[in-house]
Every structure is written in structure tokens, then in C-alpha cells.
Design a protein around this motif. Structure first.
Motif, PDB file in Angstrom:
ATOM      1  N   VAL A   1       0.843  -1.199   0.000  1.00 16.45           N
ATOM      2  CA  VAL A   1       0.000   0.000   0.000  1.00 16.45           C
ATOM      3  C   VAL A   1       0.874   1.244   0.000  1.00 16.45           C
ATOM      4  N   ILE A   2       1.899   1.264   0.840  1.00 16.59           N
ATOM      5  CA  ILE A   2       2.795   2.421   0.925  1.00 16.59           C
ATOM      6  C   ILE A   2       3.656   2.522  -0.329  1.00 16.59           C
ATOM      7  N   SER A   3       4.190   1.406  -0.794  1.00 15.46           N
ATOM      8  CA  SER A   3       5.024   1.410  -1.996  1.00 15.46           C
ATOM      9  C   SER A   3       4.266   1.988  -3.186  1.00 15.46           C
ATOM     10  N   ALA A   4       3.025   1.568  -3.366  1.00 11.77           N
ATOM     11  CA  ALA A   4       2.226   2.065  -4.494  1.00 11.77           C
ATOM     12  C   ALA A   4       1.976   3.558  -4.388  1.00 11.77           C
ATOM     13  N   GLN A   5       1.776   4.059  -3.158  1.00  9.10           N
ATOM     14  CA  GLN A   5       1.567   5.492  -2.970  1.00  9.10           C
ATOM     15  C   GLN A   5       2.852   6.273  -3.266  1.00  9.10           C
ATOM     16  N   ILE A   6       3.982   5.785  -2.782  1.00  9.25           N
ATOM     17  CA  ILE A   6       5.260   6.465  -3.035  1.00  9.25           C
ATOM     18  C   ILE A   6       5.499   6.597  -4.535  1.00  9.25           C
ATOM     19  N   ASN A   7       5.251   5.519  -5.276  1.00  8.74           N
ATOM     20  CA  ASN A   7       5.490   5.552  -6.713  1.00  8.74           C
ATOM     21  C   ASN A   7       4.440   6.375  -7.449  1.00  8.74           C
ATOM     22  N   ALA A   8       3.199   6.345  -6.973  1.00  5.29           N
ATOM     23  CA  ALA A   8       2.140   7.131  -7.608  1.00  5.29           C
ATOM     24  C   ALA A   8       2.421   8.622  -7.509  1.00  5.29           C
ATOM     25  N   HIS A   9       3.103   9.021  -6.424  1.00  3.29           N
ATOM     26  CA  HIS A   9       3.379  10.440  -6.200  1.00  3.29           C
ATOM     27  C   HIS A   9       4.838  10.787  -6.495  1.00  3.29           C
ATOM     28  N   SER A  10       5.484   9.935  -7.306  1.00  2.00           N
ATOM     29  CA  SER A  10       6.835  10.198  -7.827  1.00  2.00           C
ATOM     30  C   SER A  10       7.867  10.430  -6.734  1.00  2.00           C
ATOM     31  N   GLY A  11       7.705   9.741  -5.598  1.00  2.00           N
ATOM     32  CA  GLY A  11       8.694   9.808  -4.539  1.00  2.00           C
ATOM     33  C   GLY A  11       8.605  11.026  -3.650  1.00  2.00           C
ATOM     34  N   ALA A  12       7.611  11.890  -3.847  1.00  2.87           N
ATOM     35  CA  ALA A  12       7.451  13.062  -2.976  1.00  2.87           C
ATOM     36  C   ALA A  12       7.151  12.611  -1.549  1.00  2.87           C
ATOM     37  N   CYS A  13       7.586  13.400  -0.582  1.00  6.31           N
ATOM     38  CA  CYS A  13       7.452  13.029   0.823  1.00  6.31           C
ATOM     39  C   CYS A  13       6.054  13.345   1.330  1.00  6.31           C
ATOM     40  N   PHE A  14       5.410  12.376   1.963  1.00  9.14           N
ATOM     41  CA  PHE A  14       4.073  12.550   2.528  1.00  9.14           C
ATOM     42  C   PHE A  14       3.963  11.633   3.745  1.00  9.14           C
ATOM     43  N   PRO A  15       3.002  11.870   4.642  1.00 13.15           N
ATOM     44  CA  PRO A  15       2.907  11.048   5.852  1.00 13.15           C
ATOM     45  C   PRO A  15       2.225   9.705   5.603  1.00 13.15           C
ATOM     46  N   TYR A  16       2.858   8.643   6.088  1.00 12.56           N
ATOM     47  CA  TYR A  16       2.282   7.297   6.019  1.00 12.56           C
ATOM     48  C   TYR A  16       2.760   6.512   7.224  1.00 12.56           C
ATOM     49  N   THR A  38      -2.361  -3.046 -12.698  1.00 14.51           N
ATOM     50  CA  THR A  38      -1.313  -3.467 -11.770  1.00 14.51           C
ATOM     51  C   THR A  38      -0.726  -2.245 -11.074  1.00 14.51           C
ATOM     52  N   PRO A  39      -0.454  -2.339  -9.790  1.00 13.09           N
ATOM     53  CA  PRO A  39       0.168  -1.221  -9.082  1.00 13.09           C
ATOM     54  C   PRO A  39       1.658  -1.151  -9.391  1.00 13.09           C
ATOM     55  N   ASP A  40       2.211   0.042  -9.291  1.00 12.37           N
ATOM     56  CA  ASP A  40       3.659   0.201  -9.429  1.00 12.37           C
ATOM     57  C   ASP A  40       4.278  -0.042  -8.059  1.00 12.37           C
ATOM     58  N   LEU A  41       4.914  -1.194  -7.879  1.00  8.66           N
ATOM     59  CA  LEU A  41       5.529  -1.571  -6.607  1.00  8.66           C
ATOM     60  C   LEU A  41       7.053  -1.591  -6.722  1.00  8.66           C
ATOM     61  N   THR A  42       7.579  -0.764  -7.594  1.00  4.87           N
ATOM     62  CA  THR A  42       9.021  -0.658  -7.755  1.00  4.87           C
ATOM     63  C   THR A  42       9.686  -0.373  -6.404  1.00  4.87           C
ATOM     64  N   GLY A  43      10.697  -1.153  -6.071  1.00  6.26           N
ATOM     65  CA  GLY A  43      11.433  -0.963  -4.832  1.00  6.26           C
ATOM     66  C   GLY A  43      10.961  -1.812  -3.670  1.00  6.26           C
ATOM     67  N   LEU A  44       9.779  -2.422  -3.780  1.00  4.72           N
ATOM     68  CA  LEU A  44       9.258  -3.247  -2.688  1.00  4.72           C
ATOM     69  C   LEU A  44       9.983  -4.586  -2.664  1.00  4.72           C
ATOM     70  N   SER A  45      10.554  -4.952  -1.514  1.00  8.35           N
ATOM     71  CA  SER A  45      11.337  -6.191  -1.440  1.00  8.35           C
ATOM     72  C   SER A  45      11.345  -6.739  -0.022  1.00  8.35           C
ATOM     73  N   CYS A  46      11.795  -7.964   0.108  1.00 14.35           N
ATOM     74  CA  CYS A  46      11.972  -8.572   1.441  1.00 14.35           C
ATOM     75  C   CYS A  46      13.098  -9.602   1.340  1.00 14.35           C
ATOM     76  N   ARG A  47      14.323  -9.099   1.200  1.00 12.62           N
ATOM     77  CA  ARG A  47      15.476  -9.962   0.942  1.00 12.62           C
ATOM     78  C   ARG A  47      16.266 -10.318   2.183  1.00 12.62           C
ATOM     79  N   TRP A  48      16.039  -9.621   3.290  1.00 10.69           N
ATOM     80  CA  TRP A  48      16.846  -9.848   4.477  1.00 10.69           C
ATOM     81  C   TRP A  48      16.382 -11.068   5.258  1.00 10.69           C
ATOM     82  N   SER A  49      17.299 -11.689   5.929  1.00 15.41           N
ATOM     83  CA  SER A  49      16.956 -12.811   6.806  1.00 15.41           C
ATOM     84  C   SER A  49      16.176 -12.295   8.014  1.00 15.41           C
ATOM     85  N   ALA A  52       5.556  -9.005  -6.447  1.00 12.61           N
ATOM     86  CA  ALA A  52       5.454  -7.545  -6.437  1.00 12.61           C
ATOM     87  C   ALA A  52       6.010  -6.915  -7.703  1.00 12.61           C
ATOM     88  N   GLN A  53       7.049  -7.511  -8.280  1.00 10.61           N
ATOM     89  CA  GLN A  53       7.779  -6.855  -9.353  1.00 10.61           C
ATOM     90  C   GLN A  53       7.436  -7.353 -10.753  1.00 10.61           C
TER      91      GLN A  53
END
Length: 382
Positions: free
Chosen positions: A65-80, A178-189, A255-256
């Protein structure tokens, strides 16, 4: 408010506080403009999904949900703010339509990819205030590169409860969206507890308890936590662990991939994570990318505590601290000051949004690795 009604002047102008404890003070928060919109989301049946071992999927959908909002607003800073099985955010009126479209796209994606029902809604701040609640926001500087929004006023909880009854729903997305979820990941242990247990905590004021009385209690909770190393941060100083293949590779592929092949997207995620794993293990630097420094910054940026109409934390606790916190919370409940939820597990986990590995503004949401906030919320409701 001036231009705050139509752009981000309001949010950009808020001070950033590096001392988390001061954010229990209502005076550190600013009311959102009346014409801003609040977006809410929640995975229906998340408790059952977690019990069936799908806790990582639930977190992925919430972070989407947050990833899609960040990409929809071109990375501009907003509260989430991330809540485990969902997320909430606030946007100015000029963003409302594209914010709604991004929410609807994630709802469709969650159903198609995971057969999960994501409830979503949007409501104007003015309507929340008309119902007797408020939405106030502050900014917590978690590290040099990242700050996170904190909320109080009761408005987010009200908006979410209304959404769950079907109010303020957004129009469904067309099939094939499809939502733009660019950058969404879960690679860490997963991050095993170093001290004994990973403790997920939710503390909310009881109905009609004045905020100053609630924050006086919260101050005692935070004081006890401050005696722990790094305030109970679940990540090691050098950052979270890494192994290969990552346990979240398939989720990242969902996601990607967009409308493409899931297997191709998974191979891409595996290859990229393998390169990162090699760089972390060897300490080699490629093209200006220092993988070991990046790993350390991941830990520094991690969002393991927040104010969201109450207090939420994921802590690495020793037995003595856990016992003290339980006793303190039980006393607060008996005194009719707070209601609370707890859940214990052996590990914490990260779900990440990384716009660029060469910048320090990547965000990492922490939750317990076997229930976390979702299970703590069930405890609270019971």
C-alpha cells in the motif's frame, strides 16, 4: 495554512524530532489541513492468514500500500504509517484521485496474487473531525536518511473502523490493472532475538482517557525500555542478517512482475540478491555501492516503534524487561488508563521499500516474524 491546502508545504514544514520519547507530547503534533484525505487499508482475515504461516505475505501486502503510494506520487514526501496487516497515509486534495487509483490497484493485486481480501478506503479529514476525532501528525527522524510520520488524535483508528464496515470505499480497479511496486522487497533474513524474545506491543488509551494521562503512562513504558541496549532495536549494529537464497524471493517476484512471468521475476530477484550477498560477504564495492555500509544503514533506518493513536513497538527483550513491561501494562489496564496487546516470538522480520541502493532514504518496516502486530491486536481486542 496557506498553500498547505493544495500541496505539501504543510508537511515539508514540520520539524523532525530525533528523540522518540518526546513524540508522546501532543504539542509536538500539527493538525492536518481539513481538505486533506486519509487512506486506510487492512487485510481481512489477517489473523487466520498469520495462523496459517502467511505472516510474511500479510506484511508484504501491507507494505505494498505504501510502496504504491510512493510511486504514484513520484517519490514526494508525505505522511504514512505501516501497521503490519495494512497501512494508512495522508495526502493533499490534488493527489486524491491518483491515491485512490493506487489503493484500488493494490487491492486487486493482493487478490490476484495471494487471494487476500484487502479492504481499502479514503475519507477527508473534515469528515473525521465532524465525527469528533482528529488527525495530527509529527515527524520522527529515525536516522540521517529517513524520517517517519507519527499520528495521534484518534482519527486513523476511526477511519479504519469505518472502512471495515464498508464506508469510504474506493472504486475497484479495472481487471488487468497493476500497481507500481518498484522498490518493494523482502530480501533480508529474519532477525533472531539476541536477548531472549521478540516482543510485539500495542498500547492504546482506554475510551475517554485524556491524552496527558495516557502519555504520562507511556513515559513510564519508554523509560523502562530506555534501559535496554539500543532501546530494544531488533537489528544488530551491523544490520540484519543475509543469506541466499532469500526467503522472500517469491514474494518479491509477485510484487515486481507486473503482467509478466512470475518465474522470470523470481530469477531476477534471486540474481540481484545473490550479487548483494556476495558483496556483503566479501566487502567488495561495485560502482560506488558499499554493501556492508548499506546493510548497516538498513538497521539504522528500521521502523521498529511508532505512535499511531497509541504506541506500537517491536522489541528485542530480555526476560527481566519483558516481565517488567507486562506488569506495567497490566497495572495500566487495571487502572483503566490503557488497553494493550502483546505477542512473543523468537524473530523479527523486515519488509523494505528501496527507491535506490545508492541513496540512504530506503525504508524498512519491522514486525514480529510469527504474528507480530496482527497477533498483538487480536490479544488487545480480546
Amino acid at each position: 495554512m496557506g498553500n498547505a491546502m493544495t500541496d505539501l508545504t504543510f508537511y515539508d514544514g514540520l520539524p523532525k524530532f530525533s528523540d522518540f520519547a518526546v513524540l508522546s507530547d501532543d504539542g509536538k503534533y500539527a493538525p492536518l489541513p481539513d481538505d486533506w484525505w486519509i487512506g486506510t487499508s487492512d487485510v481481512k482475515g489477517s489473523t487466520e492468514a498469520v495462523q496459517n504461516g502467511k505472516y510474511k505475505t500479510v506484511n508484504m501486502v501491507g507494505a505494498a500500500v505504501i510502496s504504491a503510494q510512493i510511486n504514484a506520487h513520484s517519490g514526494a514526501c508525505f505522511p504514512y504509517i505501516f501497521g503490519g496487516d495494512g497501512a494508512s497515509f495522508a495526502v493533499p486534495p490534488a493527489w486524491k484521485e491518483r491515491a485512490s487509483d493506487a489503493l484500488a490497484a493494490v487491492k486487486l493485486w493482493a487478490h490476484q496474487e495471494f487471494e487476500m481480501h484487502l479492504r481499502v478506503g479514503m475519507v477527508p479529514v473534515s469528515k473525521i473531525r465532524a465525527a469528533g476525532f482528529d488527525v495530527k501528525v509529527a515527524r520522527f527522524q529515525a536516522s540521517k536518511g529517513v524520517d517517519y510520520a507519527m499520528f495521534n488524535g484518534g482519527g486513523l483508528n476511526w477511519a479504519e473502523s469505518q472502512m471495515k464496515t464498508g464506508e469510504h470505499a474506493v472504486t475497484d480497479a479495472r481487471q488487468g490493472t497493476t500497481p507500481d511496486l518498484t522498490g518493494l522487497s523482502c530480501r533480508w533474513s529474519h532477525m533472531p532475538s539476541k536477548n531472549g524474545v521478540i516482543l510485539s506491543i500495542i498500547v492504546m488509551p482506554q475510551e475517554d482517557v485524556p491524552w496527558p494521562k495516557f502519555t504520562e503512562f507511556i513515559a513510564a513504558v519508554l523509560d523502562r525500555i530506555s534501559r535496554m541496549e539500543a532501546n530494544g532495536h531488533p537489528s544488530a549494529t551491523e544490520g540484519p542478517g543475509v543469506s541466499w537464497p532469500p526467503i522472500g524471493a517469491t514474494l518479491e517476484a509477485h510484487a515486481q512482475r507486473g503482467l509478466g512471468s512470475l518465474s522470470k521475476a523470481r530469477r531476477k530477484a534471486l540474481f540481484e540478491s545473490f550479487v548483494a550477498w556476495v558483496l556483503i560477504k566479501t566487502g567488495l564495492k561495485v560502482g560506488g555501492f558499499d554493501a556492508r555500509r548499506y546493510r548497516r544503514v538498513v538497521g539504522e533506518n528500521a521502523d521498529f516503534r511508532k505512535f499511531e493513536d497509541g504506541l506500537k513497538m517491536t522489541l528485542d527483550c530480555d526476560a527481566e524487561t519483558e516481565a517488567d513491561l507486562r506488569a506495567l501494562l497490566e497495572e495500566g489496564a487495571r487502572d483503566a488508563i490503557i488497553q494493550f496487546g502483546l505477542h512473543t516470538q523468537s524473530e523479527a522480520m523486515l519488509t523494505c521499500i528501496v527507491p535506490s541502493i545508492l541513496e540512504d532514504n530506503h525504508v524498512h518496516f519491522v514486525d514480529g516474524a510469527s504474528g507480530g502486530y496482527t497477533a498483538a491486536s487480536r490479544f488487545l481486542k480480546s
